[in-house]
Each structure stands twice: as C-alpha cells, then as structure tokens.
Design an enzyme around this catalytic site. Structure first.
Site, PDB file in Angstrom:
ATOM      1  N   GLY A 133       0.787  -1.227   0.000  1.00  0.00           N
ATOM      2  CA  GLY A 133       0.000   0.000   0.000  1.00  0.00           C
ATOM      3  C   GLY A 133       0.816   1.272   0.000  1.00  0.00           C
ATOM      4  N   SER A 136       7.203   5.220  -1.773  1.00  0.00           N
ATOM      5  CA  SER A 136       8.206   6.088  -1.157  1.00  0.00           C
ATOM      6  C   SER A 136       7.728   6.724   0.142  1.00  0.00           C
ATOM      7  CB  SER A 136       8.610   7.192  -2.143  1.00  0.00           C
ATOM      8  OG  SER A 136       9.191   6.635  -3.304  1.00  0.00           O
ATOM      9  N   GLN A 295      24.596  13.111 -40.669  1.00  0.00           N
ATOM     10  CA  GLN A 295      24.683  14.109 -39.602  1.00  0.00           C
ATOM     11  C   GLN A 295      23.666  13.857 -38.489  1.00  0.00           C
ATOM     12  OE1 GLN A 295      23.462  18.356 -40.175  1.00  0.00           O
ATOM     13  NE2 GLN A 295      25.660  18.756 -39.948  1.00  0.00           N
ATOM     14  N   GLU A 379      14.771   2.941  -5.754  1.00  0.00           N
ATOM     15  CA  GLU A 379      15.292   3.848  -4.716  1.00  0.00           C
ATOM     16  C   GLU A 379      14.661   5.236  -4.792  1.00  0.00           C
ATOM     17  OE1 GLU A 379      16.675   2.194  -2.741  1.00  0.00           O
ATOM     18  OE2 GLU A 379      18.106   0.774  -3.577  1.00  0.00           O
ATOM     19  N   THR A 381      11.335   7.533  -7.019  1.00  0.00           N
ATOM     20  CA  THR A 381      11.062   8.066  -8.352  1.00  0.00           C
ATOM     21  C   THR A 381      11.740   9.419  -8.563  1.00  0.00           C
ATOM     22  OG1 THR A 381       9.105   9.235  -7.568  1.00  0.00           O
ATOM     23  CG2 THR A 381       8.799   6.953  -8.333  1.00  0.00           C
TER      24      THR A 381
END
Length: 401
Positions: A133, A136, A295, A379, A381
């Site tokens: 649930g 971060s 190019q 680790e 966003t």
C-alpha cells in the site's frame, strides 16, 4: 577501458580492481546475459564468479574479512557490472546496503556475527521497506514489531524485495511503539529488524513466507519477491543497533548508498547502450554509406556520449561526498535523478539507431530497453528525488530577509 566515463584520481589498487571486474564482465557476463535474461534464469555461475573475486566483501572492513574499499570503488564496480547486465548489479546492491547498515549502525555482536560471513558471500543480504500500500511514503508503513519478553513478534506484508528468495539475512523496517508513546512522529517509532532465514520460497522459517518471484517486464534473473510475516518471532538482539526507534534513520543512510548504486547502474546501462549504438551505426549502411556518416546520427551519438559523461561525473561526485563522511543526500538525489533519466534517453536513442532490428530479441538493445525503466523508480522516483533536492536547496540557500 573505454574513452568515455573515465575517473580521475584513482589509486593503483582501484584501477586494478576495475580492470579485473571489466574483464570479468566482458568474458563472463555479456556473452550470456541476454540468453539468461530471456529465460529469467538466476545467474548462479556469474554470482559464484563474483564471490571468487571477493566482490561480496568489497566495502566490508578488512578486520571482518572484506577488502575495505570505498563507496566510490564499489560504485565504479557496479557501473561495470550493470554495463554487462543490470540484474547482476542488483544482486550485490541489496547485499551491500545491509552490510553498510551493519557496519555503520550494528552492535559489535551483530558485526562480529554477520560481516565476516557476508564478506565471504556465505550470508547474502536483502533489505525491505516498501509495502503493497505504499512506495516512497515510508511514514505509512503498517508492518509492526511488538516486544514479547526477550523476543519481538513481527506481523505485516512487505513488497519489492530484491534477493527475496536467495538472501539469508533481511533488514526489515517495521513500526515499533515500545518506548515511543502515541503521537510520536512516525519516523521516530520505526525499527530495523535483522531477520535470518533459509534461502528459497514458501515458508522459509516459522512465521515467514517468501512467495514466488514477481513476474517483471525487465530486471529479470534476479528474484524480486514479497515477504509475509505472520507472528514471526525474532530475538531482541536482532534489533539493528540494539535500540528501537532508529530504523528510519538507519534505512535512509542505507538508501543514500542505494541511490549512488542506482546512479552507477544507470551509468553502466547507458554506456552499454552507447557502445551498441555507435557500433551498429558504423555497420549499417543506407543511401550508400554507413549511417554513422549521416549528420542526424552523429548528432544522436554526440548527445548520447555527453549524457554518459555527465551522469558518470555526478555519480562519482556523490560517491566521493559520502566517502568523505559528509551529508550527501543532495548529491545522491541529483546523481540518481540525472543518471536514470539520461539512461532512459541514451537507451532509447540507441534503440532508434538500430531501427527495426532494435525490436528484435536477437539484439541486445531490446533487453536494455526493458531494463532502463526500472531505474526510473528504483530507490525513489524522479519526483521523490526532486523533492529531496528542492528541500536541500532551500536549506542551503535560505533567504536572509
């Protein structure tokens, strides 16, 4: 060594280590990586080779049987390994986060018990913060550890464990209200528990279940799992550092190491994508000449190489800042953010250079194209990194009115 992404000021020992790792990557990883990745097969032979090289003890102090090298050396090794196959770098990353947390925060008994065996690769580490649930938002953790005599009883469900099946030691972050009255800030009532287990899937010790591997778009080979605790009992001496309430700070310290690692992985994958793109551009011909002579393709190659250089420089700066003992959350956040975004862009440009063949599983760039997105979220966003960077900048540039 390639001309891109060189690092100034390395010692002879560091250069020797990197040369050895790069040779191993070229001979033992790159030739088999795509085949193993397509089968989602754990790279046991590669892992055994890394163990023989001593890489599982790279940052562990010599007194515990490790090589005692710096975060910079480790990050540069990760960069080389990710250049071969990003999943392999993930296998050692979580191991080193746990070893680093033990070295920095563990009791002497915990260091003596685990670090020598981790240096030898006999104990393999994983760490666990995320839950189904939450991502971060660490403050929303619901897994809980409750004191019961000389033990703690752990309950909850964790998510996205790298090495969840193959590891034998997991650092698990839980809420622990013992000694922390109601109303205490969430980050002050969290504890890191050191959970020992058997490798494998299913019930790996009483009260602890590791379900099967999560099926992923990329980042295959390495086992990513859930972790379910149902009245899991562990002794009180397996609280990291011996004191509750410090888990959040311990984990964030480890995550700073992890963010440097993710930045290094982004650098490695981007380097490999550039190598594939610049090589293919010189082999593929259109309108009577190699596409590298057009190019438009030269502009792409120029942009790709510049991004590889910039990401590498920021990653090296973040690692050196951490090695100096200074706070490096700003530098680690910037490096992780830039390296992961640039990695995605460089891989996509290499994919475009390959044209229709880039869509074929016969070409390595197809694998890289599926692997790069994981670095955008691992680790934290890009949005989380920007929050960290923005807050730190406001601390450094506080308006004096």
């Amino acid at each position: 060594m390639s001309r891109l992404a060189q690092t100034a000021g390395l010692t002879d020992i560091q250069r020797e280590i990197l040369s050895t790792v790069r040779d191993f990557v070229d001979k033992e990883i790159i030739p088999v990586a795509t085949q193993l990745e397509h089968r989602d097969e754990y790279p046991q032979q590669i892992v055994d080779g890394l163990k023989e090289l001593g890489l599982f003890g790279l940052m562990i102090p010599e007194e515990y049987g490790g090589l005692g090298e710096s975060l910079l050396t480790y990050a540069l090794c990760v960069e080389e390994i990710a250049r071969g196959w990003m999943s392999v770098s993930g296998i050692i990353n979580t191991h080193f986060i746990v070893a680093y947390m033990l070295k920095q925060h563990g009791t002497q008994e915990q260091k003596d018990t685990f670090l020598p065996r981790m240096a030898a690769g006999e104990v393999r580490g994983a760490f666990s913060m995320s839950e189904p649930g939450l991502g971060s938002d660490v403050s929303a953790i619901t897994s809980k550890g409750v004191k019961d005599g000389d033990e703690y009883v752990l309950n909850g469900q964790k998510m996205w464990l790298t090495n969840g099946g193959t590891s034998t030691l997991v650092a698990v972050l839980c809420r622990s209200d013992e000694g922390h009255p109601e109303g205490t800030a969430p980050h002050k009532s969290m504890t890191t528990f050191l959970v020992e287990k058997e490798p494998g899937f299913g019930e790996v010790r009483p009260g602890l279940t590791i379900p099967g591997k999560i099926d992923k778009m990329g980042y295959k080979g390495v086992d990513t799992t859930e972790l379910i605790m149902d009245d899991l009992r562990i002794p009180a001496n397996r609280v990291l550092g011996g004191v509750t309430g410090r888990g959040f700070y311990q984990m964030m310290d480890g995550v700073e190491v992890g963010r440097v690692n993710v930045a290094a992985r982004g650098c490695g994958v981007a380097q490999r994508a550039f190598e594939l793109g610049v090589s293919y551009a010189q082999q593929r011909h259109t309108f009577g000449k190699a596409i590298a002579q057009h190019q438009a393709i030269q502009f792409k190659l120029a942009e790709m190489a510049t991004k590889v250089e910039a990401a590498h420089a920021m990653m090296v700066n973040a690692a050196r800042k951490k090695d100096s003992g200074e706070r490096n959350d700003l530098e680690a956040g910037m490096a992780k953010y830039l390296a992961s975004e640039y990695c995605k862009e460089v891989v996509e440009d290499a994919f475009r250079i390959h044209g229709g063949y880039g869509f074929s599983k016969e070409y390595e760039i197809e694998r890289l194209y599926r692997e790069a997105p994981m670095l955008l979220i691992g680790e934290g966003t890009a949005e989380i990194q920007k929050m960290i960077i923005g807050r730190r900048l406001l601390e450094e540039y506080r308006f004096q009115g």
